[in-house]
Design a protein around this motif. Structure first.
Motif, PDB file in Angstrom:
ATOM      1  N   ASP A  63      -6.715  21.462  33.531  1.00  0.00           N
ATOM      2  CA  ASP A  63      -6.772  22.921  33.633  1.00  0.00           C
ATOM      3  C   ASP A  63      -6.397  23.531  32.278  1.00  0.00           C
ATOM      4  O   ASP A  63      -5.240  23.864  32.027  1.00  0.00           O
ATOM      5  N   ASP A  64      -7.412  23.665  31.419  1.00  0.00           N
ATOM      6  CA  ASP A  64      -7.194  24.230  30.091  1.00  0.00           C
ATOM      7  C   ASP A  64      -8.445  24.970  29.630  1.00  0.00           C
ATOM      8  O   ASP A  64      -9.377  25.178  30.400  1.00  0.00           O
ATOM      9  N   ARG A  65      -8.450  25.352  28.387  1.00  0.00           N
ATOM     10  CA  ARG A  65      -9.554  26.150  27.841  1.00  0.00           C
ATOM     11  C   ARG A  65     -10.893  25.423  27.937  1.00  0.00           C
ATOM     12  O   ARG A  65     -11.909  26.029  28.279  1.00  0.00           O
ATOM     13  N   ARG A  66     -10.916  24.134  27.655  1.00  0.00           N
ATOM     14  CA  ARG A  66     -12.170  23.365  27.712  1.00  0.00           C
ATOM     15  C   ARG A  66     -12.777  23.446  29.115  1.00  0.00           C
ATOM     16  O   ARG A  66     -13.970  23.666  29.276  1.00  0.00           O
ATOM     17  N   ARG A  67     -11.945  23.280  30.134  1.00  0.00           N
ATOM     18  CA  ARG A  67     -12.414  23.357  31.524  1.00  0.00           C
ATOM     19  C   ARG A  67     -12.991  24.745  31.800  1.00  0.00           C
ATOM     20  O   ARG A  67     -14.063  24.871  32.407  1.00  0.00           O
ATOM     21  N   ASP A  68     -12.287  25.776  31.366  1.00  0.00           N
ATOM     22  CA  ASP A  68     -12.773  27.143  31.572  1.00  0.00           C
ATOM     23  C   ASP A  68     -14.136  27.355  30.925  1.00  0.00           C
ATOM     24  O   ASP A  68     -15.018  27.987  31.511  1.00  0.00           O
ATOM     25  N   ILE A  69     -14.309  26.827  29.725  1.00  0.00           N
ATOM     26  CA  ILE A  69     -15.578  26.986  29.005  1.00  0.00           C
ATOM     27  C   ILE A  69     -16.702  26.266  29.745  1.00  0.00           C
ATOM     28  O   ILE A  69     -17.778  26.823  29.957  1.00  0.00           O
ATOM     29  N   VAL A  70     -16.444  25.024  30.148  1.00  0.00           N
ATOM     30  CA  VAL A  70     -17.477  24.250  30.847  1.00  0.00           C
ATOM     31  C   VAL A  70     -17.871  24.951  32.146  1.00  0.00           C
ATOM     32  O   VAL A  70     -19.063  25.124  32.433  1.00  0.00           O
ATOM     33  N   LEU A  71     -16.900  25.370  32.932  1.00  0.00           N
ATOM     34  CA  LEU A  71     -17.210  26.017  34.207  1.00  0.00           C
ATOM     35  C   LEU A  71     -17.905  27.370  34.005  1.00  0.00           C
ATOM     36  O   LEU A  71     -18.786  27.746  34.789  1.00  0.00           O
ATOM     37  N   HIS A  72     -17.553  28.072  32.942  1.00  0.00           N
ATOM     38  CA  HIS A  72     -18.248  29.321  32.612  1.00  0.00           C
ATOM     39  C   HIS A  72     -19.708  29.021  32.249  1.00  0.00           C
ATOM     40  O   HIS A  72     -20.626  29.726  32.692  1.00  0.00           O
ATOM     41  N   ASP A  73     -19.921  27.978  31.456  1.00  0.00           N
ATOM     42  CA  ASP A  73     -21.287  27.579  31.101  1.00  0.00           C
ATOM     43  C   ASP A  73     -22.091  27.230  32.351  1.00  0.00           C
ATOM     44  O   ASP A  73     -23.279  27.563  32.451  1.00  0.00           O
ATOM     45  N   ILE A  74     -21.459  26.566  33.305  1.00  0.00           N
ATOM     46  CA  ILE A  74     -22.131  26.194  34.550  1.00  0.00           C
ATOM     47  C   ILE A  74     -22.528  27.457  35.322  1.00  0.00           C
ATOM     48  O   ILE A  74     -23.646  27.555  35.840  1.00  0.00           O
ATOM     49  N   ASP A  75     -21.616  28.414  35.404  1.00  0.00           N
ATOM     50  CA  ASP A  75     -21.935  29.677  36.083  1.00  0.00           C
ATOM     51  C   ASP A  75     -23.121  30.380  35.415  1.00  0.00           C
ATOM     52  O   ASP A  75     -24.030  30.870  36.096  1.00  0.00           O
ATOM     53  N   LEU A  76     -23.107  30.421  34.094  1.00  0.00           N
ATOM     54  CA  LEU A  76     -24.228  31.053  33.372  1.00  0.00           C
ATOM     55  C   LEU A  76     -25.531  30.298  33.600  1.00  0.00           C
ATOM     56  O   LEU A  76     -26.598  30.909  33.731  1.00  0.00           O
ATOM     57  N   ALA A  77     -25.455  28.970  33.649  1.00  0.00           N
ATOM     58  CA  ALA A  77     -26.656  28.166  33.892  1.00  0.00           C
ATOM     59  C   ALA A  77     -27.226  28.446  35.282  1.00  0.00           C
ATOM     60  O   ALA A  77     -28.443  28.553  35.453  1.00  0.00           O
ATOM     61  N   ARG A  78     -26.352  28.560  36.275  1.00  0.00           N
ATOM     62  CA  ARG A  78     -26.825  28.894  37.633  1.00  0.00           C
ATOM     63  C   ARG A  78     -27.521  30.258  37.631  1.00  0.00           C
ATOM     64  O   ARG A  78     -28.566  30.439  38.264  1.00  0.00           O
TER      65      ARG A  78
END
Length: 113
Positions: A63-78
């Motif tokens: 649970d850190d910045r990298r995780r937030d970035i990846v999950l944000h990228d996933i949301d944008l991809a969806r």
């Protein structure tokens, strides 16, 4: 011509990069033509093939910045994959799909470090 995704759901990073580059070029030159329509469909397909694996990768990160970035990228991809013709500027849609396909594929098994 871009090869089809592999049967196990993985796609070649070379194909993703080629189609992403093509999408960016078409965004500048012909964002509504038949080639743009075809590359949009391929990029959307790439995203949908890998999104669940990419999301699992993101959720497995600390649970850190990298995780937030990846999950944000996933949301944008969806969001990019869900865009229907006419819902967004075709230039924006091509660019979003290109970047989303590249990023989500990078978050899959064999492509992450």
């Amino acid at each position: 011509m871009t090869r089809a995704p592999l049967p196990d759901g993985h796609v070649s990073m070379v194909d993703i990069a080629r189609d992403a580059d093509l999408a960016r070029a078409l965004a500048r030159q012909d964002p509504t033509g038949p080639r743009a329509t075809a590359v949009r469909a391929r990029l959307r397909r790439y995203i949908l093939l890998v999104i669940d694996e990419a999301e699992a990768y993101g959720r497995g990160l600390p649970d850190d910045r990298r995780r937030d970035i990846v999950l944000h990228d996933i949301d944008l991809a969806r969001q990019a994959a869900a865009l229907q013709p006419g819902e967004a500027d075709p230039v924006v849609a091509l660019r979003m799909l290109a970047e989303s396909a590249r990023r989500t594929t990078a978050y899959t098994r064999g492509n992450t470090q």
